[in-house]
Design a protein around this motif. Structure first.
Motif, PDB file in Angstrom:
ATOM      1  N   LYS A 227       5.942  -4.316-121.893  1.00  0.00           N
ATOM      2  CA  LYS A 227       4.639  -4.870-122.243  1.00  0.00           C
ATOM      3  C   LYS A 227       4.505  -4.996-123.757  1.00  0.00           C
ATOM      4  O   LYS A 227       5.066  -4.200-124.516  1.00  0.00           O
ATOM      5  N   PRO A 228       3.742  -5.980-124.235  1.00  0.00           N
ATOM      6  CA  PRO A 228       3.558  -6.139-125.687  1.00  0.00           C
ATOM      7  C   PRO A 228       2.955  -4.898-126.345  1.00  0.00           C
ATOM      8  O   PRO A 228       3.346  -4.539-127.459  1.00  0.00           O
ATOM      9  N   ASP A 229       2.001  -4.241-125.668  1.00  0.00           N
ATOM     10  CA  ASP A 229       1.387  -3.046-126.248  1.00  0.00           C
ATOM     11  C   ASP A 229       2.413  -1.929-126.434  1.00  0.00           C
ATOM     12  O   ASP A 229       2.393  -1.205-127.440  1.00  0.00           O
ATOM     13  N   GLU A 230       3.316  -1.787-125.463  1.00  0.00           N
ATOM     14  CA  GLU A 230       4.357  -0.770-125.587  1.00  0.00           C
ATOM     15  C   GLU A 230       5.324  -1.097-126.725  1.00  0.00           C
ATOM     16  O   GLU A 230       5.770  -0.208-127.453  1.00  0.00           O
ATOM     17  N   LEU A 383      -5.821  -0.814-133.790  1.00  0.00           N
ATOM     18  CA  LEU A 383      -4.809  -0.979-132.745  1.00  0.00           C
ATOM     19  C   LEU A 383      -5.310  -1.849-131.609  1.00  0.00           C
ATOM     20  O   LEU A 383      -4.545  -2.623-131.027  1.00  0.00           O
ATOM     21  N   TRP A 384      -6.592  -1.714-131.293  1.00  0.00           N
ATOM     22  CA  TRP A 384      -7.161  -2.558-130.231  1.00  0.00           C
ATOM     23  C   TRP A 384      -7.094  -4.024-130.626  1.00  0.00           C
ATOM     24  O   TRP A 384      -6.708  -4.883-129.838  1.00  0.00           O
ATOM     25  N   VAL A 385      -7.486  -4.312-131.871  1.00  0.00           N
ATOM     26  CA  VAL A 385      -7.443  -5.695-132.359  1.00  0.00           C
ATOM     27  C   VAL A 385      -5.996  -6.157-132.506  1.00  0.00           C
ATOM     28  O   VAL A 385      -5.630  -7.264-132.079  1.00  0.00           O
ATOM     29  N   ALA A 386      -5.157  -5.300-133.114  1.00  0.00           N
ATOM     30  CA  ALA A 386      -3.778  -5.702-133.368  1.00  0.00           C
ATOM     31  C   ALA A 386      -3.004  -5.943-132.081  1.00  0.00           C
ATOM     32  O   ALA A 386      -2.180  -6.863-132.009  1.00  0.00           O
ATOM     33  N   SER A 387      -3.256  -5.131-131.055  1.00  0.00           N
ATOM     34  CA  SER A 387      -2.518  -5.302-129.800  1.00  0.00           C
ATOM     35  C   SER A 387      -2.849  -6.630-129.140  1.00  0.00           C
ATOM     36  O   SER A 387      -1.962  -7.270-128.560  1.00  0.00           O
ATOM     37  N   ARG A 388      -4.098  -7.078-129.255  1.00  0.00           N
ATOM     38  CA  ARG A 388      -4.480  -8.367-128.650  1.00  0.00           C
ATOM     39  C   ARG A 388      -3.943  -9.545-129.453  1.00  0.00           C
ATOM     40  O   ARG A 388      -3.559 -10.570-128.885  1.00  0.00           O
ATOM     41  N   LEU A 395       4.474 -14.765-129.265  1.00  0.00           N
ATOM     42  CA  LEU A 395       5.064 -15.892-128.553  1.00  0.00           C
ATOM     43  C   LEU A 395       4.593 -17.235-129.099  1.00  0.00           C
ATOM     44  O   LEU A 395       4.911 -18.281-128.533  1.00  0.00           O
ATOM     45  N   MET A 396       3.831 -17.185-130.208  1.00  0.00           N
ATOM     46  CA  MET A 396       3.323 -18.420-130.805  1.00  0.00           C
ATOM     47  C   MET A 396       4.238 -18.847-131.940  1.00  0.00           C
ATOM     48  O   MET A 396       4.566 -18.067-132.828  1.00  0.00           O
ATOM     49  N   TYR A 397       4.651 -20.078-131.934  1.00  0.00           N
ATOM     50  CA  TYR A 397       5.512 -20.628-132.973  1.00  0.00           C
ATOM     51  C   TYR A 397       4.845 -21.868-133.539  1.00  0.00           C
ATOM     52  O   TYR A 397       3.976 -22.480-132.934  1.00  0.00           O
ATOM     53  N   GLY A 398       5.263 -22.238-134.720  1.00  0.00           N
ATOM     54  CA  GLY A 398       4.681 -23.424-135.333  1.00  0.00           C
ATOM     55  C   GLY A 398       3.685 -23.070-136.403  1.00  0.00           C
ATOM     56  O   GLY A 398       3.940 -22.235-137.266  1.00  0.00           O
ATOM     57  N   LYS A 399       2.496 -23.674-136.351  1.00  0.00           N
ATOM     58  CA  LYS A 399       1.518 -23.478-137.415  1.00  0.00           C
ATOM     59  C   LYS A 399       0.862 -22.112-137.317  1.00  0.00           C
ATOM     60  O   LYS A 399       0.785 -21.502-136.256  1.00  0.00           O
ATOM     61  N   LYS A 400       0.365 -21.672-138.466  1.00  0.00           N
ATOM     62  CA  LYS A 400      -0.328 -20.392-138.539  1.00  0.00           C
ATOM     63  C   LYS A 400      -1.713 -20.540-137.932  1.00  0.00           C
ATOM     64  O   LYS A 400      -2.433 -21.483-138.240  1.00  0.00           O
ATOM     65  N   PRO A 401      -2.146 -19.626-137.062  1.00  0.00           N
ATOM     66  CA  PRO A 401      -3.451 -19.764-136.406  1.00  0.00           C
ATOM     67  C   PRO A 401      -4.596 -19.602-137.399  1.00  0.00           C
ATOM     68  O   PRO A 401      -4.492 -18.859-138.376  1.00  0.00           O
ATOM     69  N   ASN A 402      -5.693 -20.303-137.128  1.00  0.00           N
ATOM     70  CA  ASN A 402      -6.870 -20.155-137.968  1.00  0.00           C
ATOM     71  C   ASN A 402      -7.775 -19.067-137.399  1.00  0.00           C
ATOM     72  O   ASN A 402      -7.460 -18.431-136.390  1.00  0.00           O
ATOM     73  N   LEU A 403      -8.925 -18.866-138.019  1.00  0.00           N
ATOM     74  CA  LEU A 403      -9.805 -17.772-137.624  1.00  0.00           C
ATOM     75  C   LEU A 403     -10.354 -17.956-136.217  1.00  0.00           C
ATOM     76  O   LEU A 403     -10.438 -16.988-135.446  1.00  0.00           O
ATOM     77  N   SER A 404     -10.700 -19.175-135.856  1.00  0.00           N
ATOM     78  CA  SER A 404     -11.247 -19.398-134.517  1.00  0.00           C
ATOM     79  C   SER A 404     -10.216 -19.110-133.430  1.00  0.00           C
ATOM     80  O   SER A 404     -10.544 -18.562-132.371  1.00  0.00           O
ATOM     81  N   GLU A 405      -8.957 -19.435-133.698  1.00  0.00           N
ATOM     82  CA  GLU A 405      -7.910 -19.144-132.726  1.00  0.00           C
ATOM     83  C   GLU A 405      -7.691 -17.640-132.597  1.00  0.00           C
ATOM     84  O   GLU A 405      -7.467 -17.132-131.488  1.00  0.00           O
ATOM     85  N   LEU A 406      -7.759 -16.915-133.729  1.00  0.00           N
ATOM     86  CA  LEU A 406      -7.609 -15.464-133.667  1.00  0.00           C
ATOM     87  C   LEU A 406      -8.724 -14.829-132.856  1.00  0.00           C
ATOM     88  O   LEU A 406      -8.495 -13.901-132.062  1.00  0.00           O
ATOM     89  N   LEU A 407      -9.931 -15.322-133.014  1.00  0.00           N
ATOM     90  CA  LEU A 407     -11.050 -14.793-132.227  1.00  0.00           C
ATOM     91  C   LEU A 407     -10.873 -15.098-130.753  1.00  0.00           C
ATOM     92  O   LEU A 407     -11.254 -14.288-129.890  1.00  0.00           O
ATOM     93  N   ARG A 408     -10.285 -16.230-130.456  1.00  0.00           N
ATOM     94  CA  ARG A 408     -10.029 -16.559-129.060  1.00  0.00           C
ATOM     95  C   ARG A 408      -8.950 -15.660-128.480  1.00  0.00           C
ATOM     96  O   ARG A 408      -9.022 -15.275-127.303  1.00  0.00           O
ATOM     97  N   TRP A 409      -7.946 -15.283-129.302  1.00  0.00           N
ATOM     98  CA  TRP A 409      -6.916 -14.370-128.829  1.00  0.00           C
ATOM     99  C   TRP A 409      -7.509 -13.009-128.456  1.00  0.00           C
ATOM    100  O   TRP A 409      -7.048 -12.356-127.527  1.00  0.00           O
ATOM    101  N   LEU A 410      -8.518 -12.576-129.225  1.00  0.00           N
ATOM    102  CA  LEU A 410      -9.125 -11.270-128.966  1.00  0.00           C
ATOM    103  C   LEU A 410      -9.835 -11.235-127.609  1.00  0.00           C
ATOM    104  O   LEU A 410     -10.037 -10.155-127.038  1.00  0.00           O
ATOM    105  N   LYS A 411     -10.234 -12.378-127.084  1.00  0.00           N
ATOM    106  CA  LYS A 411     -10.931 -12.422-125.815  1.00  0.00           C
ATOM    107  C   LYS A 411      -9.998 -12.373-124.625  1.00  0.00           C
ATOM    108  O   LYS A 411     -10.438 -12.145-123.488  1.00  0.00           O
ATOM    109  N   TYR A 412      -8.700 -12.606-124.887  1.00  0.00           N
ATOM    110  CA  TYR A 412      -7.748 -12.551-123.783  1.00  0.00           C
ATOM    111  C   TYR A 412      -7.619 -11.109-123.284  1.00  0.00           C
ATOM    112  O   TYR A 412      -7.654 -10.168-124.044  1.00  0.00           O
ATOM    113  N   SER A 413      -7.459 -10.950-122.011  1.00  0.00           N
ATOM    114  CA  SER A 413      -7.327  -9.605-121.419  1.00  0.00           C
ATOM    115  C   SER A 413      -5.936  -9.070-121.668  1.00  0.00           C
ATOM    116  O   SER A 413      -4.998  -9.829-121.910  1.00  0.00           O
TER     117      SER A 413
END
Length: 413
Positions: A227-230, A383-388, A395-413
């Motif tokens: 798992k990514p968290d591990e 750690l909670w934020v960093a793990s998400r 697994l993301m390649y290409g352009k660097k994510p912006n702030l809105s994308e990072l906030l969307r990542w935090l909502k993923y389970s």
């Protein structure tokens, strides 16, 4: 937990087997020991060897000043006495100035003493150096002039030479029970600088490790079973263990150097420069500090694709550490002030500043306990934020994510 242990073991063994780790672990203590003991030895043996000229129409005062300069324990000056050749001394001043500006001149500087006027009971002193950076000679002259003026004043009051010598004898302060304050500050500063460098170095190593594996696509294979968290926890523990290993080697080397007769003579006997309590709190605060900054570094590594991108975001690691570096001057002057207490309780600053305060003064236990609680809460949150961010960003390649994308990542389970 087994997967975390495997990742941590892999990260640890990969790093301690490299030549860079061996070189840094062995070379840095040698360089630091050579710098500390070498500078201390040179400082204890180096004396001011300036060649100066004292220009004064008062022969007695000039002779007393020369005697004071030549008998100073930290001075081996060459002092020449000279009287102004004319009423205003223009010829003498011009000759001395020419010597200072000449490449073949042998003078370090000259001290011009102007006799007191009717409205001034003390002569005027003007020192003209060859080099504007010759601060040591100027300090020696200032101290010698002060002693001569004091002696003359006491003589006019009717005191004898023996009484004056007894009154002006250097005062020796016994620090055998409490330790020398300069040595204590040096030890505290050394521990601060060591933690500063190790936290920044190994925090960035955590981010670089993630970027390297993203580039080689090793993640895509590993994530099929782990798992990514591990993986994140294993990386942080593995890299942190490397830092602790290096610090342990450095501490043992410092203890070995400190036990030598030369070091004992240099720092004085009676107390070790670094106590067991300082080492204990240093290790504890290093662990907390590394967990805070390595978690941030892991998140930065997950959202970047190259070291160039990482360099653009490393200010999130550097700025809090730089702030701590600036605040040590405030804490040194007043370690128990309100400002010192507040900044040392900030979770991003506690590993460095609270540990620095512990080395300088007696910190109330409740403040130490509160710093542990605040750092623990901060570590859990990061750690909670960093793990998400990590579980999506690796697994993301290409352009660097912006702030809105990072906030969307935090909502993923």
């Amino acid at each position: 937990m087994h997967n975390i242990w495997l990742i941590a073991r892999r990260e640890y063994l990969e790093r301690i087997r490299t030549k860079a780790f061996l070189v840094a672990t062995i070379l840095i203590p040698l360089l630091m020991g050579g710098f500390v003991f070498g500078s201390g030895y040179l400082a204890s043996r180096t004396k001011s060897s300036a060649h100066i000229v004292v220009v004064s129409s008062d022969a007695n005062f000039a002779a007393d000043l020369k005697h004071e300069l030549l008998t100073g324990k930290s001075s081996s000056m060459t002092v020449d006495l000279l009287a102004p050749s004319t009423s205003n001394g223009d010829d003498t001043r011009a000759t001395l100035d020419q010597n200072l500006t000449s490449k073949h001149g042998d003078l370090t500087g000259y001290l011009w003493i102007t006799p007191p006027s009717q409205s001034n009971t003390r002569p005027a002193f003007t020192y003209v150096p060859r080099s504007a950076g010759d601060v040591t000679t100027e300090d020696d002259l200032s101290a010698a002039i002060k002693n001569v003026i004091t002696r003359e004043g006491l003589t006019r009051q009717g005191m004898g030479a023996s009484d004056i010598d007894a009154l002006m004898a250097p005062v020796v302060i016994d620090t055998s029970k409490t330790g020398d304050s300069r040595t204590a500050f040096g030890a505290a500063y050394l521990l601060f600088f060591l933690m500063y460098m190790v936290i920044m170095l190994y925090g960035m190593n955590t981010a670089r490790s993630i970027i390297e594996e993203k580039t080689s696509r090793v993640f895509e294979v590993m994530l099929s079973t782990i798992k990514p968290d591990e993986m994140l926890a294993g990386k942080i523990l593995g890299v942190g263990s490397v830092g602790l290993t290096q610090i342990a080697v450095w501490m043992l080397a410092a203890a070995a150097l400190g036990a030598t007769p030369f070091a004992t003579n240099l720092i004085g006997g009676g107390h070790a420069p670094i106590s067991a309590t300082q080492i204990f709190f240093f290790v504890i605060y290093f662990i907390f500090g590394f967990l805070v900054y390595s978690s941030i570094a892991a998140a930065l590594g997950a959202i970047t694709n190259s070291e160039q991108e990482l360099q653009q975001l490393n200010m999130f690691l550097v700025l809090p550490l730089a702030f701590c570096f600036l605040m040590i001057f405030v804490i040194t002057r007043a370690p128990d002030s309100t400002l010192a207490q507040i900044v040392s309780l900030i979770p991003f600053c506690s590993p460095l500043l609270m540990n620095f305060r512990i080395s300088l003064t007696t910190v109330p236990p409740w403040q130490i306990g509160l710093s542990f609680v605040l750092m623990s809460l901060t570590i859990v949150s990061i750690l909670w934020v960093a793990s998400r961010i990590y579980r999506v960003g690796i697994l993301m390649y290409g352009k660097k994510p912006n702030l809105s994308e990072l906030l969307r990542w935090l909502k993923y389970s």
